[in-house]
Enzyme design. Structure first.
Site, PDB file in Angstrom:
ATOM      1  N   LYS A  14      46.473  47.453  28.055  1.00 59.54           N
ATOM      2  CA  LYS A  14      45.077  47.778  27.982  1.00 59.54           C
ATOM      3  C   LYS A  14      44.700  49.109  27.101  1.00 59.54           C
ATOM      4  CE  LYS A  14      44.310  45.834  32.553  1.00 59.54           C
ATOM      5  NZ  LYS A  14      43.572  46.025  33.869  1.00 59.54           N
ATOM      6  N   TYR A  54      38.614  37.049  31.886  1.00 61.01           N
ATOM      7  CA  TYR A  54      38.663  37.403  33.370  1.00 61.01           C
ATOM      8  C   TYR A  54      37.644  36.699  34.179  1.00 61.01           C
ATOM      9  CZ  TYR A  54      41.244  42.022  32.822  1.00 61.01           C
ATOM     10  OH  TYR A  54      42.222  43.068  32.800  1.00 61.01           O
ATOM     11  N   PHE A  62      32.768  44.386  40.414  1.00 60.47           N
ATOM     12  CA  PHE A  62      33.278  45.251  39.393  1.00 60.47           C
ATOM     13  C   PHE A  62      33.430  44.518  37.948  1.00 60.47           C
ATOM     14  CE2 PHE A  62      36.919  43.907  42.105  1.00 60.47           C
ATOM     15  CZ  PHE A  62      37.836  43.377  41.154  1.00 60.47           C
ATOM     16  N   ARG A  90      55.485  40.901  37.133  1.00 60.30           N
ATOM     17  CA  ARG A  90      54.752  41.549  38.165  1.00 60.30           C
ATOM     18  C   ARG A  90      55.394  42.715  38.898  1.00 60.30           C
ATOM     19  NH1 ARG A  90      49.343  39.995  37.936  1.00 60.30           N
ATOM     20  NH2 ARG A  90      49.111  40.713  40.076  1.00 60.30           N
ATOM     21  N   THR A  96      48.316  46.987  41.598  1.00 60.41           N
ATOM     22  CA  THR A  96      47.106  47.159  40.641  1.00 60.41           C
ATOM     23  C   THR A  96      46.689  48.413  40.875  1.00 60.41           C
ATOM     24  OG1 THR A  96      46.516  44.720  41.061  1.00 60.41           O
ATOM     25  CG2 THR A  96      44.822  46.027  40.485  1.00 60.41           C
ATOM     26  N   ARG A 107      52.630  50.713  36.186  1.00 72.34           N
ATOM     27  CA  ARG A 107      51.564  51.421  36.718  1.00 72.34           C
ATOM     28  C   ARG A 107      51.814  52.842  37.420  1.00 72.34           C
ATOM     29  NH1 ARG A 107      48.968  45.598  38.412  1.00 72.34           N
ATOM     30  NH2 ARG A 107      47.481  45.242  36.369  1.00 72.34           N
ATOM     31  N   ASN A 117      44.508  51.046  34.370  1.00 73.62           N
ATOM     32  CA  ASN A 117      45.826  50.831  35.121  1.00 73.62           C
ATOM     33  C   ASN A 117      47.018  50.464  34.247  1.00 73.62           C
ATOM     34  OD1 ASN A 117      45.023  48.375  34.776  1.00 73.62           O
ATOM     35  ND2 ASN A 117      45.249  47.674  36.985  1.00 73.62           N
ATOM     36  N   HIS A 120      47.697  44.606  32.000  1.00 71.80           N
ATOM     37  CA  HIS A 120      47.476  43.343  32.831  1.00 71.80           C
ATOM     38  C   HIS A 120      48.572  42.200  32.773  1.00 71.80           C
ATOM     39  CE1 HIS A 120      45.289  39.790  34.374  1.00 71.80           C
ATOM     40  NE2 HIS A 120      45.657  39.264  33.382  1.00 71.80           N
ATOM     41  N   GLU A 131      44.820  32.516  30.327  1.00 69.38           N
ATOM     42  CA  GLU A 131      44.700  33.867  29.659  1.00 69.38           C
ATOM     43  C   GLU A 131      45.282  34.039  28.096  1.00 69.38           C
ATOM     44  OE1 GLU A 131      46.579  36.417  32.584  1.00 69.38           O
ATOM     45  OE2 GLU A 131      44.857  36.066  33.740  1.00 69.38           O
TER      46      GLU A 131
HETATM   47  P1  CMP Z   1      44.159  43.426  36.043  1.00 69.04           P
HETATM   48  O1  CMP Z   1      45.609  43.103  36.523  1.00 69.04           O
HETATM   49  O2  CMP Z   1      43.790  43.446  34.674  1.00 69.04           O
HETATM   50  O3  CMP Z   1      43.254  42.274  36.844  1.00 69.04           O
HETATM   51  C1  CMP Z   1      42.022  42.586  37.171  1.00 69.04           C
HETATM   52  C2  CMP Z   1      41.651  43.994  37.140  1.00 69.04           C
HETATM   53  O4  CMP Z   1      40.454  44.343  37.999  1.00 69.04           O
HETATM   54  C3  CMP Z   1      42.619  44.982  37.867  1.00 69.04           C
HETATM   55  O5  CMP Z   1      43.715  44.739  36.875  1.00 69.04           O
HETATM   56  C4  CMP Z   1      41.863  46.074  37.782  1.00 69.04           C
HETATM   57  O6  CMP Z   1      42.159  47.000  36.613  1.00 69.04           O
HETATM   58  C5  CMP Z   1      40.466  45.770  37.978  1.00 69.04           C
HETATM   59  N1  CMP Z   1      40.224  45.786  39.573  1.00 69.04           N
HETATM   60  C6  CMP Z   1      40.825  45.593  40.390  1.00 69.04           C
HETATM   61  N2  CMP Z   1      39.916  45.790  41.592  1.00 69.04           N
HETATM   62  C7  CMP Z   1      39.005  46.605  41.224  1.00 69.04           C
HETATM   63  C8  CMP Z   1      37.729  47.273  41.836  1.00 69.04           C
HETATM   64  N3  CMP Z   1      37.776  47.178  43.199  1.00 69.04           N
HETATM   65  N4  CMP Z   1      37.075  47.934  41.244  1.00 69.04           N
HETATM   66  C9  CMP Z   1      37.319  47.951  39.774  1.00 69.04           C
HETATM   67  N5  CMP Z   1      38.298  47.297  39.229  1.00 69.04           N
HETATM   68  C10 CMP Z   1      39.164  46.745  39.813  1.00 69.04           C
END
Ligand code: CMP
Length: 137
Positions: A14, A54, A62, A90, A96, A107, A117, A120, A131
């Protein structure tokens, strides 16, 4: 015991991790676990592409922040191939939420927040198909 099947999965380094110079470190961790990069692309994704990428999160509160963040700067998508690749990746990336991610995971070592984070990764074969098609289009 039979070995797990060879699979492909997608990771996206990211914008936060690209900006911090962590691309080599992150891809290297997968290579050292025996996963082979088979496709790679660096780009700043458009908001339109991020919205498609997404799309499963479109009803989450969010969603707008997620689309803005992933399109805020260069990211690097890599298709990785190896045995049990989807589940293995994973485990290597960790939880996450940055504060829950175990030290030693990507992470756990580099994430600084929920959006920033670092990485992805696809969570299923269906996610990978969607994706990777979207990111590499
Ligand atoms: P990712 O693996 O890219 O998949 C979806 C993303 O949403 C996740 O990583 C986080 O960066 C983001 N995410 C998940 N939960 C929240 C939340 N509650 N608020 C903001 N971002 C979130």
């Amino acid at each position: 015991m039979s070995l797990p099947a060879v699979e492909r999965t997608l990771i996206v380094v990211k914008p936060d991790a690209v900006a911090r110079g962590l691309v080599g470190e992150i891809i290297g961790r997968f290579e050292r676990r025996g996963l082979k990069p088979v496709e790679i692309k660096m780009q700043t994704v458009s908001k339109a592409k991020a919205t498609q990428f997404y799309i499963v999160h479109k009803d989450k509160p969010f969603f707008g922040d997620l689309v803005s963040f992933i399109s805020s700067g260069p990211s690097v998508g890599v298709v990785l191939e190896g045995r049990d690749a989807i589940a293995l990746v994973r485990r290597v990336i960790g939880s996450t939420k940055s504060w829950e991610a175990a030290p030693g995971t990507i992470r756990g070592d580099f994430a600084t927040g929920l959006l920033d984070n670092a990485i992805h990764a696809s969570d299923s074969k269906e996610s990978f198909d969607w994706e990777s098609k979207t990111y590499f289009s």
